[in-house]
Design a protein around this motif. Structure first.
Motif, mmCIF file in Angstrom:
data_model
loop_
_atom_site.group_PDB
_atom_site.id
_atom_site.type_symbol
_atom_site.label_atom_id
_atom_site.label_comp_id
_atom_site.label_asym_id
_atom_site.label_seq_id
_atom_site.Cartn_x
_atom_site.Cartn_y
_atom_site.Cartn_z
ATOM 1 N N MET A 1 0.840 -1.197 0.000
ATOM 2 C CA MET A 1 0.000 0.000 0.000
ATOM 3 C C MET A 1 0.880 1.255 0.000
ATOM 4 S SD MET A 1 -3.037 0.759 2.674
ATOM 5 C CE MET A 1 -3.167 -0.995 3.045
ATOM 6 N N THR A 2 0.753 2.056 -1.025
ATOM 7 C CA THR A 2 1.550 3.277 -1.091
ATOM 8 C C THR A 2 0.779 4.434 -0.463
ATOM 9 O OG1 THR A 2 2.392 2.510 -3.185
ATOM 10 C CG2 THR A 2 2.823 4.787 -2.645
ATOM 11 N N LYS A 3 1.424 5.180 0.354
ATOM 12 C CA LYS A 3 0.772 6.335 0.946
ATOM 13 C C LYS A 3 1.313 7.610 0.317
ATOM 14 C CE LYS A 3 -0.071 4.234 5.443
ATOM 15 N NZ LYS A 3 -1.433 3.805 5.174
ATOM 16 N N ALA A 4 0.384 8.505 -0.025
ATOM 17 C CA ALA A 4 0.797 9.769 -0.627
ATOM 18 C C ALA A 4 1.642 10.578 0.357
ATOM 19 C CB ALA A 4 -0.421 10.574 -1.047
ATOM 20 N N MET A 5 1.518 10.226 1.639
ATOM 21 C CA MET A 5 2.255 10.885 2.699
ATOM 22 C C MET A 5 3.762 10.887 2.413
ATOM 23 S SD MET A 5 1.320 10.046 6.621
ATOM 24 C CE MET A 5 2.097 8.446 6.604
ATOM 25 N N ASP A 6 4.210 9.852 1.718
ATOM 26 C CA ASP A 6 5.636 9.720 1.415
ATOM 27 C C ASP A 6 6.184 10.945 0.691
ATOM 28 O OD1 ASP A 6 5.342 7.300 2.509
ATOM 29 O OD2 ASP A 6 5.338 6.194 0.612
ATOM 30 N N ASN A 7 5.343 11.596 -0.093
ATOM 31 C CA ASN A 7 5.879 12.719 -0.849
ATOM 32 C C ASN A 7 5.311 14.074 -0.422
ATOM 33 O OD1 ASN A 7 3.417 12.086 -1.978
ATOM 34 N ND2 ASN A 7 4.338 11.104 -3.763
ATOM 35 N N ASN A 8 4.964 14.169 0.850
ATOM 36 C CA ASN A 8 4.619 15.462 1.436
ATOM 37 C C ASN A 8 3.420 16.155 0.816
ATOM 38 O OD1 ASN A 8 6.731 15.386 3.282
ATOM 39 N ND2 ASN A 8 8.153 16.202 1.760
ATOM 40 N N PHE A 9 2.511 15.395 0.250
ATOM 41 C CA PHE A 9 1.355 16.035 -0.356
ATOM 42 C C PHE A 9 0.113 15.878 0.499
ATOM 43 C CE2 PHE A 9 3.735 15.714 -4.444
ATOM 44 C CZ PHE A 9 3.778 17.077 -4.680
ATOM 45 N N SER A 27 -11.780 4.785 8.459
ATOM 46 C CA SER A 27 -11.788 4.905 7.003
ATOM 47 C C SER A 27 -12.425 3.662 6.407
ATOM 48 C CB SER A 27 -10.358 5.016 6.456
ATOM 49 O OG SER A 27 -9.798 6.239 6.783
ATOM 50 N N GLN A 28 -13.450 3.869 5.596
ATOM 51 C CA GLN A 28 -14.062 2.731 4.923
ATOM 52 C C GLN A 28 -13.793 2.860 3.442
ATOM 53 O OE1 GLN A 28 -17.841 1.293 5.906
ATOM 54 N NE2 GLN A 28 -17.007 0.662 7.868
ATOM 55 N N LEU A 29 -12.697 2.266 3.021
ATOM 56 C CA LEU A 29 -12.321 2.378 1.622
ATOM 57 C C LEU A 29 -12.994 1.263 0.825
ATOM 58 C CD1 LEU A 29 -8.512 3.157 2.019
ATOM 59 C CD2 LEU A 29 -10.446 4.731 2.027
ATOM 60 N N LEU A 30 -13.755 1.671 -0.199
ATOM 61 C CA LEU A 30 -14.443 0.690 -1.036
ATOM 62 C C LEU A 30 -13.543 0.263 -2.181
ATOM 63 C CD1 LEU A 30 -17.832 2.608 -1.211
ATOM 64 C CD2 LEU A 30 -17.184 0.792 0.381
ATOM 65 N N TYR A 31 -12.565 1.120 -2.459
ATOM 66 C CA TYR A 31 -11.585 0.842 -3.508
ATOM 67 C C TYR A 31 -10.315 1.579 -3.129
ATOM 68 C CZ TYR A 31 -9.027 1.190 -7.875
ATOM 69 O OH TYR A 31 -8.037 1.134 -8.814
ATOM 70 N N GLU A 32 -9.174 0.992 -3.455
ATOM 71 C CA GLU A 32 -7.905 1.690 -3.212
ATOM 72 C C GLU A 32 -6.850 1.237 -4.208
ATOM 73 O OE1 GLU A 32 -5.938 0.827 0.531
ATOM 74 O OE2 GLU A 32 -4.767 2.671 0.391
ATOM 75 N N ASP A 33 -6.128 2.182 -4.784
ATOM 76 C CA ASP A 33 -4.899 1.858 -5.516
ATOM 77 C C ASP A 33 -3.833 2.858 -5.077
ATOM 78 O OD1 ASP A 33 -5.195 4.223 -7.028
ATOM 79 O OD2 ASP A 33 -6.155 3.198 -8.705
ATOM 80 N N ASN A 34 -2.751 2.949 -5.810
ATOM 81 C CA ASN A 34 -1.648 3.809 -5.355
ATOM 82 C C ASN A 34 -2.011 5.289 -5.322
ATOM 83 O OD1 ASN A 34 -0.019 1.637 -5.021
ATOM 84 N ND2 ASN A 34 1.069 1.885 -6.968
ATOM 85 N N ASN A 35 -2.950 5.696 -6.169
ATOM 86 C CA ASN A 35 -3.254 7.121 -6.298
ATOM 87 C C ASN A 35 -4.623 7.542 -5.790
ATOM 88 O OD1 ASN A 35 -0.799 7.539 -7.820
ATOM 89 N ND2 ASN A 35 -1.845 6.504 -9.501
ATOM 90 N N LEU A 36 -5.584 6.620 -5.825
ATOM 91 C CA LEU A 36 -6.980 6.987 -5.567
ATOM 92 C C LEU A 36 -7.644 6.048 -4.576
ATOM 93 C CD1 LEU A 36 -8.265 7.383 -9.256
ATOM 94 C CD2 LEU A 36 -7.513 9.217 -7.757
ATOM 95 N N VAL A 37 -8.693 6.572 -3.936
ATOM 96 C CA VAL A 37 -9.583 5.700 -3.167
ATOM 97 C C VAL A 37 -11.021 6.065 -3.530
ATOM 98 C CG1 VAL A 37 -7.976 5.527 -1.199
ATOM 99 C CG2 VAL A 37 -9.815 7.236 -1.149
ATOM 100 N N ILE A 38 -11.952 5.164 -3.194
ATOM 101 C CA ILE A 38 -13.380 5.455 -3.328
ATOM 102 C C ILE A 38 -14.028 5.194 -1.969
ATOM 103 C CG2 ILE A 38 -15.560 4.871 -4.467
ATOM 104 C CD1 ILE A 38 -13.976 4.085 -6.940
#
Ligand SMILES: [Zn+2]
Ligand SMILES: [Zn+2]
Length: 149
Positions: A1-9, A27-38
Motif C-alpha cells: 500500500m503506497t501512501k501519498a504521505m511519502d511525498n509530502n502532499f 476509514s471505509q475504503l471501497l476501492y484503493e490503488d496507489n493514487n486513488l480511493v473510493i
C-alpha cells in the motif's frame, strides 16, 4: 500500500487526506490503488453515491499544470466508471459523475461524485448536482474544459 504521505502532499488537517491515506480509524475504503480511493458519500443523495478521492492533497485543479490535471481527472473518471459498473449500473442515462467548482466545494480536496440512479434525487440534490451550472461540472465537460485551457 503506497501512501501519498511519502511525498509530502498530505495535509494533516484535511479530512479527505486523512481518509484516503488511512490516517483515521474509521476509514471505509471501497476501492484503493496507489493514487486513488473510493468512499461512500456521508450524505447520499441517491442509493449509490460515492466519492473518488486522490490520495494527494489537491485543492484546485485550476492551479495544476494542464497535462497533469487532465491525467488525474481522466484517471478518476476511468476508476469511477469501472467501480460503478462493478456495482451493477446498467442505465448510463441514470449515472452522473461530476465535480464541484471551488468555492462551491465543501471540502478543499478535489473529489469526483458518482451518483446512481439520478431519478432518485430530491429537488435540492438536483440543484446541488446540476450539470452545466457554475457550481457543478459533469466530468466530460471538465475534461474538455481542462484540455482547452
Ligand atoms: Zn486533502
Ligand atoms: Zn462535492
Amino acid at each position: 500500500m503506497t501512501k501519498a504521505m511519502d511525498n509530502n502532499f498530505v495535509d494533516e488537517n484535511c479530512i479527505f487526506c486523512q481518509i484516503s491515506n488511512n490516517l483515521t480509524n474509521n476509514s471505509q475504503l471501497l476501492y484503493e490503488d496507489n493514487n486513488l480511493v473510493i468512499i461512500n458519500d456521508i450524505k447520499p443523495a441517491v442509493d449509490q453515491h460515492y466519492l473518488v478521492l486522490p490520495k494527494k492533497h489537491i485543492t484546485n485543479i485550476k492551479n495544476m499544470k494542464k497535462e497533469e490535471s487532465i491525467q488525474i481527472i481522466n484517471n478518476m473518471k476511468t476508476i469511477g466508471e469501472n467501480f460503478m459498473k462493478s456495482k451493477g449500473f446498467t442505465d448510463e442515462s441514470q449515472l452522473r459523475m461530476g465535480y464541484h467548482w471551488p468555492p462551491f466545494n465543501s471540502i478543499s480536496h478535489i473529489h469526483l461524485h458518482l451518483l446512481y440512479p439520478i431519478r432518485q434525487m430530491s429537488w435540492i440534490s438536483r440543484v446541488i448536482f446540476k450539470t452545466g451550472s457554475f457550481w457543478f461540472v459533469e466530468i466530460n465537460d471538465l475534461i474538455q474544459w481542462l484540455s482547452k485551457r
